[in-house]
Write a protein that holds these residues in place. Sequence first.
Motif, PDB file in Angstrom:
ATOM      1  N   SER A 194      41.838  30.281  39.972  1.00  0.00           N
ATOM      2  CA  SER A 194      41.128  29.438  39.000  1.00  0.00           C
ATOM      3  C   SER A 194      41.565  27.982  39.140  1.00  0.00           C
ATOM      4  O   SER A 194      40.739  27.064  39.062  1.00  0.00           O
ATOM      5  CB  SER A 194      41.422  29.905  37.570  1.00  0.00           C
ATOM      6  OG  SER A 194      41.093  31.254  37.405  1.00  0.00           O
TER       7      SER A 194
ATOM      8  N   LEU B 224      31.540  34.456  40.736  1.00  0.00           N
ATOM      9  CA  LEU B 224      32.705  34.477  39.835  1.00  0.00           C
ATOM     10  C   LEU B 224      33.761  33.572  40.452  1.00  0.00           C
ATOM     11  O   LEU B 224      34.062  33.676  41.641  1.00  0.00           O
ATOM     12  CB  LEU B 224      33.241  35.896  39.677  1.00  0.00           C
ATOM     13  CG  LEU B 224      34.422  36.030  38.690  1.00  0.00           C
ATOM     14  CD1 LEU B 224      34.369  37.370  37.973  1.00  0.00           C
ATOM     15  CD2 LEU B 224      35.773  35.876  39.380  1.00  0.00           C
ATOM     16  N   HIS B 225      34.304  32.665  39.628  1.00  0.00           N
ATOM     17  CA  HIS B 225      35.259  31.695  40.164  1.00  0.00           C
ATOM     18  C   HIS B 225      36.505  31.544  39.319  1.00  0.00           C
ATOM     19  O   HIS B 225      37.218  30.550  39.473  1.00  0.00           O
ATOM     20  CB  HIS B 225      34.569  30.341  40.350  1.00  0.00           C
ATOM     21  CG  HIS B 225      33.431  30.392  41.321  1.00  0.00           C
ATOM     22  ND1 HIS B 225      33.629  30.543  42.675  1.00  0.00           N
ATOM     23  CD2 HIS B 225      32.081  30.368  41.130  1.00  0.00           C
ATOM     24  CE1 HIS B 225      32.447  30.586  43.283  1.00  0.00           C
ATOM     25  NE2 HIS B 225      31.496  30.493  42.374  1.00  0.00           N
TER      26      HIS B 225
ATOM     27  N   GLU C 225      30.991  31.639  46.812  1.00  0.00           N
ATOM     28  CA  GLU C 225      31.819  32.506  47.656  1.00  0.00           C
ATOM     29  C   GLU C 225      31.003  32.833  48.915  1.00  0.00           C
ATOM     30  O   GLU C 225      29.809  33.137  48.791  1.00  0.00           O
ATOM     31  CB  GLU C 225      32.124  33.822  46.943  1.00  0.00           C
ATOM     32  CG  GLU C 225      32.823  33.693  45.618  1.00  0.00           C
ATOM     33  CD  GLU C 225      32.613  34.949  44.767  1.00  0.00           C
ATOM     34  OE1 GLU C 225      33.275  35.954  45.028  1.00  0.00           O
ATOM     35  OE2 GLU C 225      31.771  34.909  43.842  1.00  0.00           O
TER      36      GLU C 225
ATOM     37  N   GLN D 244      38.581  35.435  47.915  1.00  0.00           N
ATOM     38  CA  GLN D 244      38.438  36.843  48.306  1.00  0.00           C
ATOM     39  C   GLN D 244      38.135  37.008  49.788  1.00  0.00           C
ATOM     40  O   GLN D 244      38.260  38.095  50.326  1.00  0.00           O
ATOM     41  CB  GLN D 244      37.263  37.459  47.520  1.00  0.00           C
ATOM     42  CG  GLN D 244      37.439  37.393  46.043  1.00  0.00           C
ATOM     43  CD  GLN D 244      37.673  38.757  45.426  1.00  0.00           C
ATOM     44  OE1 GLN D 244      37.878  39.749  46.111  1.00  0.00           O
ATOM     45  NE2 GLN D 244      37.650  38.812  44.123  1.00  0.00           N
TER      46      GLN D 244
ATOM     47  N   LYS E 196      44.798  34.438  46.139  1.00  0.00           N
ATOM     48  CA  LYS E 196      44.988  35.887  46.346  1.00  0.00           C
ATOM     49  C   LYS E 196      46.141  36.179  47.319  1.00  0.00           C
ATOM     50  O   LYS E 196      47.256  35.840  46.995  1.00  0.00           O
ATOM     51  CB  LYS E 196      43.667  36.509  46.821  1.00  0.00           C
ATOM     52  CG  LYS E 196      42.514  36.358  45.810  1.00  0.00           C
ATOM     53  CD  LYS E 196      42.626  37.324  44.665  1.00  0.00           C
ATOM     54  CE  LYS E 196      41.368  37.303  43.807  1.00  0.00           C
ATOM     55  NZ  LYS E 196      41.548  37.976  42.542  1.00  0.00           N
TER      56      LYS E 196
HETATM   57  C1  LIG Z   1      36.150  34.433  44.139  1.00  0.00           C
HETATM   58  C2  LIG Z   1      37.199  34.219  43.093  1.00  0.00           C
HETATM   59  N1  LIG Z   1      37.562  32.975  42.797  1.00  0.00           N
HETATM   60  C3  LIG Z   1      38.509  32.731  41.869  1.00  0.00           C
HETATM   61  C4  LIG Z   1      39.142  33.756  41.207  1.00  0.00           C
HETATM   62  C5  LIG Z   1      40.205  33.466  40.181  1.00  0.00           C
HETATM   63  O1  LIG Z   1      41.450  33.692  40.696  1.00  0.00           O
HETATM   64  P1  LIG Z   1      42.717  33.820  39.700  1.00  0.00           P
HETATM   65  O2  LIG Z   1      42.535  35.057  38.915  1.00  0.00           O
HETATM   66  O3  LIG Z   1      43.876  33.842  40.641  1.00  0.00           O
HETATM   67  O4  LIG Z   1      42.711  32.604  38.846  1.00  0.00           O
HETATM   68  C6  LIG Z   1      38.791  35.074  41.499  1.00  0.00           C
HETATM   69  C7  LIG Z   1      39.454  36.194  40.798  1.00  0.00           C
HETATM   70  O5  LIG Z   1      39.302  37.326  41.067  1.00  0.00           O
HETATM   71  C8  LIG Z   1      37.800  35.311  42.463  1.00  0.00           C
HETATM   72  O6  LIG Z   1      37.420  36.550  42.766  1.00  0.00           O
END
Ligand SMILES: Cc1ncc(COP(=O)(O)O)c(C=O)c1O
Length: 444
Positions: free
Chosen positions: A115, A141-142, A214, A250, A277
Amino acid sequence: MDRARAKRIAKQWMFPTETTSYMGGLEDRPVLVRSEGRTVTDSDGKEYLDFQSGQMGAALGHQHPRMTAVVENTMRSMMHSTNTMLNAPRLKLHERLGKLLPLPLSKSLFLVSGSDTIEASVDLARKATGGVDVIGFHAGLHGSTSYLTRSLSFNWERRKHSVVAPATQAIVTPYCYRCPLKLKFPSCDIQCLDTSLELADANFTTKPAAFIGEPILSAGGVIQPPEGYFKKLQEALKARGMLMIMDEAQTGLGKTGKLFGFQHEKGVSPEIIGISKHFGGGLPISAVCTTAKVARDAVKNGYFATRSHATDPLLCAAGTESLNIVEDEDMAGKAAKIETRIKGAFNKMAKEFESVGDIRGRGVLLGIEFVTDRVKKTPANAQTKMIFDYCLNKGLIFQIRGTRGLQNVIRLVPPMTTTKPELDRALSILYDAVKRASKGKRRG
Ligand SMILES: Cc1ncc(COP(=O)(O)O)c(C=O)c1O
């Protein structure tokens, strides 16, 4: 800790959404106590193959021995340090990552979570372009920070997330299996993008800054945009003075069979990427990477981003070692081989079972979409849950994903180090699960 005690603690002390958010019933799930390689063990001593790589942070395998060694050594020398001074592991990671990045990407800054990288990337694009509006896929999703990244995570219902950040809007996801425009690729000529941009142009309230997406939409149900989509998108962004931000949380660092997910399409060169990740091999460190020009333009306008722990020697040393492992052990090559085996097995199953609707993704980021009939593509949410439950019971962990109301895609993210016998075991459990869930619905 036995299950009954775990359940009591969860019910009494955990914040309620923690136990209800992911398909509910978290308090009835196994209590994990150990992990090693591709296996996690619960408090009853039962072992599970972890085909979701933890929360995707264990794509090198849990406790990769080289990671453990580096972490142990660095903990004895220097764990934490101020970010107002340089430290050797931090510098080494900048150099290691810089040399690995495909040009013109070269500059990096470190943060802690995925995030974080999105917050920082969007601000970077805004400062570099002088624009504000940001567009992203409606199945994307970000992250989960309560303002910006949730506002850009259109796959979640934005209205659940209190106030939505301004100048954020969705474009149509190129979800070819369920084309929102009911067209067919390639004869569609990627009309979804033209329509999306026409709408975005009408909606922009300021000068636009960036697209964020993504390379493969993971949580949205492992949706892989068609060949040519990102090239066409990048041309359209350039024409508008917008930057392309690729969220490689991802898809980065080998998982799709190449170092970065965006590299699967020739001629695509994002100005900004976010990695997180398994970048820390199990520890939380993330990076925003960009070109020298974008970095310079943004800094001129006052850009900066950091976190108290972002440049910790412990995390930076872990980052460097994970990159070494990705390269030395040819993780991308391993991921590509795993893709071939898993897709091969599901292609065979598709001949036998009507319910296997679509098989997609790359490397170790794979999705199988289940339907009750292939013509109408009716989502088989209930059967997908049966497959999940059966596999969990037999010792195989993965997650169910999908776009909005759909919960009919099993997302398999085995660690890149998964061995042939482990794959065989997982595929045998999956075969039995699909067979049971497809009862009475065999093909032919
Ligand atoms: C594509 C993507 N971006 C960002 C995030 C957010 O990552 P975090 O949970 O480490 O903040 C995720 C979480 O799964 C994700 O799948």
